[in-house]
Design an enzyme around this catalytic site. Structure first.
Site, PDB file in Angstrom:
ATOM      1  N   SER A 110       5.230  -7.793   0.939  1.00  0.00           N
ATOM      2  CA  SER A 110       6.015  -6.620   0.538  1.00  0.00           C
ATOM      3  C   SER A 110       7.127  -6.993  -0.434  1.00  0.00           C
ATOM      4  O   SER A 110       7.553  -8.144  -0.513  1.00  0.00           O
ATOM      5  CB  SER A 110       6.646  -5.976   1.774  1.00  0.00           C
ATOM      6  OG  SER A 110       5.698  -5.777   2.781  1.00  0.00           O
TER       7      SER A 110
HETATM    8  N1  SAH Z   1       4.683  -8.830   6.554  1.00  0.00           N
HETATM    9  C1  SAH Z   1       3.619  -9.390   5.772  1.00  0.00           C
HETATM   10  C2  SAH Z   1       2.919  -8.304   5.010  1.00  0.00           C
HETATM   11  C3  SAH Z   1       1.447  -8.405   5.158  1.00  0.00           C
HETATM   12  S1  SAH Z   1       0.530  -7.013   4.577  1.00  0.00           S
HETATM   13  C4  SAH Z   1       4.121 -10.513   4.873  1.00  0.00           C
HETATM   14  O1  SAH Z   1       5.329 -10.822   4.871  1.00  0.00           O
HETATM   15  O2  SAH Z   1       3.304 -11.125   4.202  1.00  0.00           O
HETATM   16  C5  SAH Z   1       0.164  -6.173   6.091  1.00  0.00           C
HETATM   17  C6  SAH Z   1      -0.669  -6.961   7.066  1.00  0.00           C
HETATM   18  O3  SAH Z   1      -0.965  -6.115   8.168  1.00  0.00           O
HETATM   19  C7  SAH Z   1      -1.994  -7.449   6.516  1.00  0.00           C
HETATM   20  O4  SAH Z   1      -2.046  -8.832   6.606  1.00  0.00           O
HETATM   21  C8  SAH Z   1      -3.031  -6.779   7.434  1.00  0.00           C
HETATM   22  O5  SAH Z   1      -4.155  -7.590   7.705  1.00  0.00           O
HETATM   23  C9  SAH Z   1      -2.195  -6.562   8.683  1.00  0.00           C
HETATM   24  N2  SAH Z   1      -2.738  -5.580   9.623  1.00  0.00           N
HETATM   25  C10 SAH Z   1      -3.300  -4.367   9.391  1.00  0.00           C
HETATM   26  N3  SAH Z   1      -3.681  -3.801  10.557  1.00  0.00           N
HETATM   27  C11 SAH Z   1      -3.316  -4.664  11.546  1.00  0.00           C
HETATM   28  C12 SAH Z   1      -3.450  -4.655  12.967  1.00  0.00           C
HETATM   29  N4  SAH Z   1      -4.034  -3.656  13.636  1.00  0.00           N
HETATM   30  N5  SAH Z   1      -2.989  -5.721  13.658  1.00  0.00           N
HETATM   31  C13 SAH Z   1      -2.406  -6.768  13.030  1.00  0.00           C
HETATM   32  N6  SAH Z   1      -2.271  -6.840  11.695  1.00  0.00           N
HETATM   33  C14 SAH Z   1      -2.721  -5.804  10.957  1.00  0.00           C
END
Ligand code: SAH
Length: 283
Positions: A117
């Protein structure tokens, strides 16, 4: 903020969004439209619009300091949060081809169609958590016991760790879970006083019951409604911040749910956002 319906028994979640929207939304900052995980083409457009810091290898501390100054100028005021942004090197979490953009205010691809993000969006969300209802002047760790849904590359989890007593971070994609593990290993090796994050490979829609309840819950992926387990795992005095779809407009809005010390729930929205989808199951 809107109050949960009165009566002895708190209403079960997810709340209908018309209840949320019926009350004035929390005043939004100038950062009206939060775009945390804009699709990759948006990220590319952002990058084109911003200058690329030069000489990151030689001068990463200075570039990182400028990012923190921009966050302050953008309205982030929580001192410990700004310190966390200063402490965690974002360029350790992005692919080597993208390190020159690591300190721009943009989302960046982290593989498997996911994005890290924008710092300003992460900052806004964490700052909202830092004023959870259970906070007292004596609270040492503003985020208390924190649940992070969607570990991705682990950057946000690392920031949360600086402000928390303990962080549990859940990721549903095994390759990203492993990538975050490697990234956080580096912090463990190289940063004195690093407080480790508990990384969990699993479906975050279920929360993580073994370590519940949580004082703070933050989601980096958005769905149609806030999953019931998150509400159940939110401690009294705790706050949840997550993207959620507004069924009337189809847009995602940042949703804030508080569990007051007396157990009552309150919900509010804090502006339109665009996160990657919250998906169930693991891959
Ligand atoms: N906070 C992260 C952002 C990652 S993007 C960072 O600093 O990099 C959002 C993430 O949510 C993705 O990796 C995606 O795979 C995950 N995601 C989506 N649905 C999810 C779920 N049900 N449980 C765990 N992770 C999930």
């Amino acid at each position: 903020m809107s109050s949960a319906p009165s009566g002895n028994k708190p209403r079960r979640f997810p709340l209908r969004l018309d209840q949320v929207a019926a009350t004035p939304a929390r005043p939004t900052s100038p950062r009206e439209l939060l775009r945390p995980q804009a699709p990759l083409e948006h990220a590319a457009r952002d990058r084109r619009q911003q200058s690329t810091p030069q000489g990151l290898g030689m001068d990463s501390r200075a570039v990182q300091r400028r990012m923190v100054e921009r966050l302050y100028a953008d309205g982030i005021r929580h001192q410990r949060l700004l310190e966390a942004f200063s402490a965690i090197p974002r360029h350790w979490f992005v692919d080597s081809a993208l390190v020159n953009q690591a300190y721009e205010d943009t989302s960046l691809p982290i593989g498997l169609g996911q994005t890290i993000s924008k710092p300003s969006v992460i900052g806004s969300m964490i700052e909202l958590l830092c004023v959870r209802p259970g906070l007292t002047p004596e609270t040492v760790h503003p985020l208390g016991h924190c649940l992070d849904i969607g570990t991705g590359c682990g950057y946000q989890a690392a920031l949360l760790s600086v402000l928390s007593r303990r962080v549990v971070s859940v990721e549903r994609l095994r390759d990203l879970h492993l990538k975050a593990r490697a990234n956080l290993d580096r912090l463990r090796r190289d940063m004195p006083h690093w407080q480790d994050v508990r990384l969990v490979y699993g479906d975050g829609m279920l929360g993580h019951p073994p370590n519940a309840p949580y004082d703070t819950i933050i989601a980096a992926a958005g769905g149609a409604a806030v999953p019931q387990p998150w509400i159940e795992q939110l401690a009294p005095g705790g706050r949840l911040v997550a993207p959620m779809e507004d069924p009337r407009t189809g847009h995602q809005v940042l949703t804030i749910i508080d569990r007051l010390p007396n157990g009552q729930l309150q919900q509010a929205v804090a502006g339109q956002v665009l996160f990657v989808p919250l998906k169930s199951g693991t891959t």
